[in-house]
Design a protein around this motif. Structure first.
Motif, PDB file in Angstrom:
ATOM      1  N   VAL A 208       0.811  -1.210   0.000  1.00 38.27           N
ATOM      2  CA  VAL A 208       0.000   0.000   0.000  1.00 38.27           C
ATOM      3  C   VAL A 208       0.849   1.267   0.000  1.00 38.27           C
ATOM      4  N   ASP A 209       0.194   2.357  -0.385  1.00 36.43           N
ATOM      5  CA  ASP A 209       0.842   3.658  -0.476  1.00 36.43           C
ATOM      6  C   ASP A 209       0.391   4.488   0.729  1.00 36.43           C
ATOM      7  N   TYR A 210       1.109   4.324   1.834  1.00 35.65           N
ATOM      8  CA  TYR A 210       0.835   5.120   3.038  1.00 35.65           C
ATOM      9  C   TYR A 210       2.049   6.016   3.263  1.00 35.65           C
ATOM     10  N   PRO A 211       1.858   7.146   3.937  1.00 36.04           N
ATOM     11  CA  PRO A 211       3.035   7.961   4.277  1.00 36.04           C
ATOM     12  C   PRO A 211       3.974   7.158   5.193  1.00 36.04           C
ATOM     13  N   PRO A 212       5.275   7.373   5.068  1.00 35.30           N
ATOM     14  CA  PRO A 212       6.232   6.602   5.864  1.00 35.30           C
ATOM     15  C   PRO A 212       5.952   6.664   7.368  1.00 35.30           C
ATOM     16  N   ARG A 213       5.514   7.819   7.838  1.00 39.80           N
ATOM     17  CA  ARG A 213       5.287   7.927   9.279  1.00 39.80           C
ATOM     18  C   ARG A 213       4.133   7.037   9.726  1.00 39.80           C
ATOM     19  N   VAL A 214       3.161   6.847   8.839  1.00 37.20           N
ATOM     20  CA  VAL A 214       2.032   5.987   9.187  1.00 37.20           C
ATOM     21  C   VAL A 214       2.488   4.528   9.232  1.00 37.20           C
ATOM     22  N   LYS A 215       3.258   4.139   8.230  1.00 38.92           N
ATOM     23  CA  LYS A 215       3.773   2.765   8.223  1.00 38.92           C
ATOM     24  C   LYS A 215       4.642   2.513   9.450  1.00 38.92           C
ATOM     25  N   ALA A 216       5.502   3.484   9.759  1.00 35.53           N
ATOM     26  CA  ALA A 216       6.413   3.331  10.898  1.00 35.53           C
ATOM     27  C   ALA A 216       5.613   3.155  12.182  1.00 35.53           C
ATOM     28  N   GLN A 217       4.563   3.937  12.325  1.00 34.65           N
ATOM     29  CA  GLN A 217       3.775   3.858  13.552  1.00 34.65           C
ATOM     30  C   GLN A 217       3.056   2.530  13.690  1.00 34.65           C
ATOM     31  N   HIS A 541      -7.918   2.557  14.590  1.00 38.16           N
ATOM     32  CA  HIS A 541      -8.871   2.291  13.523  1.00 38.16           C
ATOM     33  C   HIS A 541      -8.215   1.645  12.299  1.00 38.16           C
ATOM     34  N   LEU A 542      -7.081   2.186  11.899  1.00 36.94           N
ATOM     35  CA  LEU A 542      -6.456   1.695  10.677  1.00 36.94           C
ATOM     36  C   LEU A 542      -6.024   0.233  10.827  1.00 36.94           C
ATOM     37  N   LEU A 543      -5.492  -0.085  11.981  1.00 39.49           N
ATOM     38  CA  LEU A 543      -5.038  -1.448  12.224  1.00 39.49           C
ATOM     39  C   LEU A 543      -6.223  -2.408  12.344  1.00 39.49           C
ATOM     40  N   TYR A 544      -7.232  -1.993  13.102  1.00 42.34           N
ATOM     41  CA  TYR A 544      -8.415  -2.845  13.274  1.00 42.34           C
ATOM     42  C   TYR A 544      -9.097  -3.111  11.942  1.00 42.34           C
ATOM     43  N   SER A 545      -9.262  -2.062  11.144  1.00 41.26           N
ATOM     44  CA  SER A 545     -10.010  -2.260   9.904  1.00 41.26           C
ATOM     45  C   SER A 545      -9.185  -3.075   8.906  1.00 41.26           C
ATOM     46  N   ARG A 546      -7.876  -2.938   8.942  1.00 38.19           N
ATOM     47  CA  ARG A 546      -7.043  -3.775   8.069  1.00 38.19           C
ATOM     48  C   ARG A 546      -7.150  -5.237   8.500  1.00 38.19           C
TER      49      ARG A 546
END
Length: 804
Positions: A208-217, A541-546
């Motif tokens: 996926v195309d997420y900002p690096p800071r989001v992936k890092a978190q 939310h992002l983790l749960y929904s994934r």
RNA sequence: GCUGGUGUGGUGGAAUAGGCAGACACAAGGGACUUAAAAUCCCUCGGACUAAUAAUCCGUACCGGUUCAAGUCCGGUCACCAGCACCA
């Protein structure tokens, strides 16, 4: 000419909705584009100016995509279950359903006044039984696959909300919502096995195309670590297993530490000489919340267990065992081997209790003075068969050895815990399970979904911590779907995260009664092309929904492994004082006032112009005027309208450049500079003094995604073209026309600017340099000097390097 | 402490991939129009030295480096923001 936004804006909003301009088409042959914003929680306070920022941003994207011929889905709904509504209902004796209805109506009116091109025909609400039917259905599938289970466990208990919280909802030992103290309490809870997906939740971030800071978190939150489990025999003849990432340092293990809750203490209680002391320590530790434990842990505390020793499997040495609260029962095995020479915490503890520190990795300073923790450069010493190896090689060798001897194994651990899914509250989805004494936990048949939330007289949480539903004997007492015997319903409800974990799927086919969405709709619309939301939702939310989406993918319900192809994050809009907007700080700005005074278009434009979309920006009431002024200048161009069906030569470059810039900036979420480019184009037009129809047409379409009302009005009043702007298409630019024939370049001597001059855009090096040298100032600077080097950057500058 | 990010005029912020720092706005000052105000239009607007919109010098948190050229790259320091925080 006076522009009256109060009249114009509602007119166009009505017309768009009547014509269904923004309804996504079904069974379309067009290419699809699915834009998604995080659907709001309809709170009692109504909208504040922070809400529309992401809505406007993706509205601009959506409107542009429609003009480019895409079939766009840009939906909205309401994430309406949740505590504030329930608390309000309790306080004011109104049913949460009523409160929700009222709040939704208010939010809807406010959002509609902004002219966001949402497809209102697909509006959803998580509290609607037709919606939560499918939330419950997904839960049943999870249950059937063994991913939902019940567990007795110590949970985070909010003393004020009287409710269990997920680990993710506890901030510094306090409830994320109300700020009250959170304590530990043992309860039987529904859990979801998100840990089973931990690995894929990390590795599929590559898709996926997420900002690096989001992936890092996300990675940080999941907290994967690879290491080994090692079995230590004890003098009691049993085995104490530890988890370590540094099995290479096993020869340096000089003592062990178990957490105060470790079961071995019970097992060994008769053998422990100082059991009173150990018990006292346990009691002390239990009194502290997790927060206090970590907070007060500046100084390490602990008690040595007298009477039981552990035996280091690599060298047979007996080493003491301690109890200390710096070891957590919930991570790894709740026990560690301590290697003070190469771990900071172990080192502190060893110093305090005067325990031996044995160096097994060479490369640092004196390990008696400081722990040496660097894995990259160290070489093993004092370690028998791994001496001389690098740390990495030693790890591999040690795991081989442990495995061979049967005293250890490779092991991966995660910080991520399973998701506590029960809430002892009323305003949530009922968990569709009954408990039967004979059959245990039995799912209710899918045909009985939705299991509706019953009407109750009181939603107050009980002091025992049971859900308010537990008082409803009529509803609770039921028959077992399996054996037909007496059974009772689960009275816990789902957390607010449940409904938001799959809502984007429902938009694809919101009125379907036979499935959460049809196969055709899922295949056509999946995945979400662009999802924008706040950074505060990246770990929850992002983790749960994934997780849910991956599960649905595994059971063949959805066609893609990841729900969102692209994620962006907006920065917060802060108050005028630079602080976060909040009621208590008294710096909240209500968008209604702005819409009333300046109009929605101005408000939209200002929110996009305020700064970098991804960064926080303070609201400045004073600055809004500039945006309104710009729109008025645009509107008043009508008085300077002349005939002409082609962009004139003198504006050609300006227009082509701007078409390119605005298009690219929208794709790159640089709305602020897109608007700046439009303003610059306006200034160019003002310099020319008038505008022709072709030019006005293009300008209007470019501005339309940002300021949709005023542009439609001008389009219509000035008769710029057929139908509405929304029926037209995005202008094309010609790359060759984006640059003027002659451009200004800078001439430097030794890097200092000496002149600026006009040269043909296509000028070559020789031509440019000879032009540069013909300038008086330049000549003065290079006169009598030796030219060392001449640099020409096309369209930019000439730099002449000289020496005396 | 760890991870990620940020630091540019009075203010919000621009600056392609190392190539004219301050785009576009706001505020401020001056002028035009007006009986006046508002609105609108025009001019100035980083600092120093200046009569000067002549020339020169300084300037993107701080110190150093690479380069013809650094806001941008490298090394170090400081400050702030967000997330995590005894995770073995």
């Amino acid at each position: 000419m006076k522009y009256n936004h109060l009249e114009v804006e509602p007119k166009w909003q009505k017309r768009w909705e009547e014509k269904g301009c923004f309804h996504a088409e079904e069974n379309s042959q067009k290419e699809k584009f699915y834009a998604l914003i995080e659907f709001p929680y309809p709170s009692g306070q109504g909208l504040h100016v922070g809400h529309p920022r992401p809505y406007t941003a993706l509205d601009i994207v959506s409107r542009k995509k429609r003009l480019q011929g895409y079939n766009v889905l840009y939906p909205i709904g309401w994430d309406a279950f949740g505590l504030p509504t329930e608390n309000y209902a309790i306080k004011n004796h109104i049913h949460p359903e009523e409160v929700t209805k009222k709040n939704v109506a208010r939010f809807k009116k406010q959002i509609q006044s902004l002219g966001i091109s949402f497809d209102w025909s697909r509006e959803i609400n998580t509290t609607d039984p037709d919606y939560y039917k499918w939330t419950q259905w997904i839960f049943l599938q999870l249950f059937k696959k063994g991913l939902a289970y019940k567990k007795e466990m110590a949970v985070n208990w909010c003393t004020s909300c009287k409710c269990v919280l997920a680990n993710e909802e506890v901030i510094n030992g306090q409830c994320e919502r109300c700020g009250s103290e959170v304590i530990r309490k043992v309860k039987s809870q529904w859990m979801l096995k998100i840990t089973e997906y931990a690995d894929r939740l990390i590795s599929d971030l590559d898709l996926v195309d997420y900002p690096p800071r989001v992936k890092a978190q996300q990675k940080n939150w999941i907290g994967k670590s690879t290491g080994a489990e090692v079995d230590f025999k004890t003098t009691e003849g049993d085995i104490l297993t530890v988890y370590t990432t540094r099995c290479d340092t096993l020869f340096g293990a000089t003592y062990m530490v178990i957490s105060p809750e470790h079961q071995c203490i019970e097992k060994w209680q008769d053998k422990i000489a100082n059991i009173e002391e150990v018990r006292a320590y346990q009691t002390e530790a239990a009194k502290k919340s997790d927060f206090e434990r970590t907070e007060l842990a500046k100084e390490k505390t602990g008690v040595r267990i007298d009477g039981v020793m552990a035996i280091n499997p690599v060298n047979g040495k007996e080493i003491p065992i301690f109890v200390s609260d710096y070891v957590l029962v919930s991570y790894g095995t709740g026990a560690i081997m301590a290697v003070p020479a190469h771990d900071t915490r172990d080192w502190e503890f060893a110093k305090k209790f005067n325990l031996p520190i044995i160096e097994v990795v060479k490369g640092g300073e004196d390990v008696q003075k400081e722990a040496f923790t660097d894995c990259a450069t160290g070489v093993m010493v004092n370690s028998d068969f791994i001496t001389g190896l690098s740390v990495e090689d030693a790890k591999v060798k040690m795991i081989e050895w442990l495995t061979e001897k049967g005293v250890g194994r490779a092991k991966t651990n995660y910080k991520l815990r399973d998701w506590v899914f029960s809430r002892q509250r009323y305003w949530g989805e009922p968990i569709p399970i009954v408990h039967c004494d004979k059959c245990g936990y039995v799912p209710i048949p899918e045909s009985e979904l939705p299991l509706k939330l019953p009407m109750v007289d009181s939603y107050e949480p009980t002091d025992t911590g049971e859900s308010p539903l537990s008082k409803m004997t009529d509803w609770v007492e039921t028959t077992c779907p399996h054996c037909g015997g007496k059974a009772h319903r689960e009275t816990d409800t789902m957390p607010q995260w449940a409904g938001s974990s799959w809502y984007f799927l429902r938009y694809m086919d919101p009125h379907n009664n036979d499935a959460l969405a049809s196969k055709e709709a899922l295949n056509y619309w999946s995945p979400v092309d662009w999802y924008n939301g706040g950074m505060e939702h990246t770990t929850l939310h992002l983790l749960y929904s994934r997780f849910w989406h991956k599960f649905l993918y595994d059971i063949g319900v959805v066609p893609t492994p990841e729900p969102y192809a692209k994620r962006t994050s907006h920065g917060m809009i802060l108050g005028e004082n630079g602080e976060k907007m909040s009621k208590s700080r008294g710096n909240v700005v209500n968008p209604d006032e702005i819409v009333e005074q300046y109009g929605a278009d101005t408000m939209r434009l200002y929110e996009m112009f305020i700064g970098d979309f991804e960064k926080a920006a303070p609201w400045k009431a004073e600055s809004i005027k500039g945006c309104r002024r710009f729109l008025e200048r645009y509107y008043n161009l009508q008085t300077k309208l002349i005939d002409g069906e082609e962009i004139r030569k003198e504006l050609e470059t300006s227009f082509h450049k701007t078409i390119k810039k605005v298009g690219e900036d929208i794709e790159n979420i640089k709305f602020n500079t897109a608007i700046a480019a439009l303003m610059a184009l306006m200034n160019d037009i003002a310099n020319v003094g008038n505008i022709n129809k072709a030019e006005y047409r293009v300008f209007s379409i470019l501005l339309n995604p940002f300021a949709p009302h005023i542009t439609e009005e001008v389009w219509c009043e000035a008769k710029l073209g057929e139908g509405m702007i929304v029926d037209n298409s995005w202008p094309q630019y010609d790359e060759s026309k984006c640059k003027a024939d002659e451009i200004e370049i800078a001439v430097q001597v030794n890097g200092k600017i000496k002149a600026k001059l006009m040269v043909p855009a296509e000028a070559g090096q020789t031509e440019a340099i000879s032009l540069a040298k013909s300038d008086g100032n330049v000549q003065k600077a290079i006169n009598g000097m030796n030219i060392i080097k001449e640099i020409y950057v096309k369209g930019r500058l000439v730099n002449i390097v000289v020496k005396p």
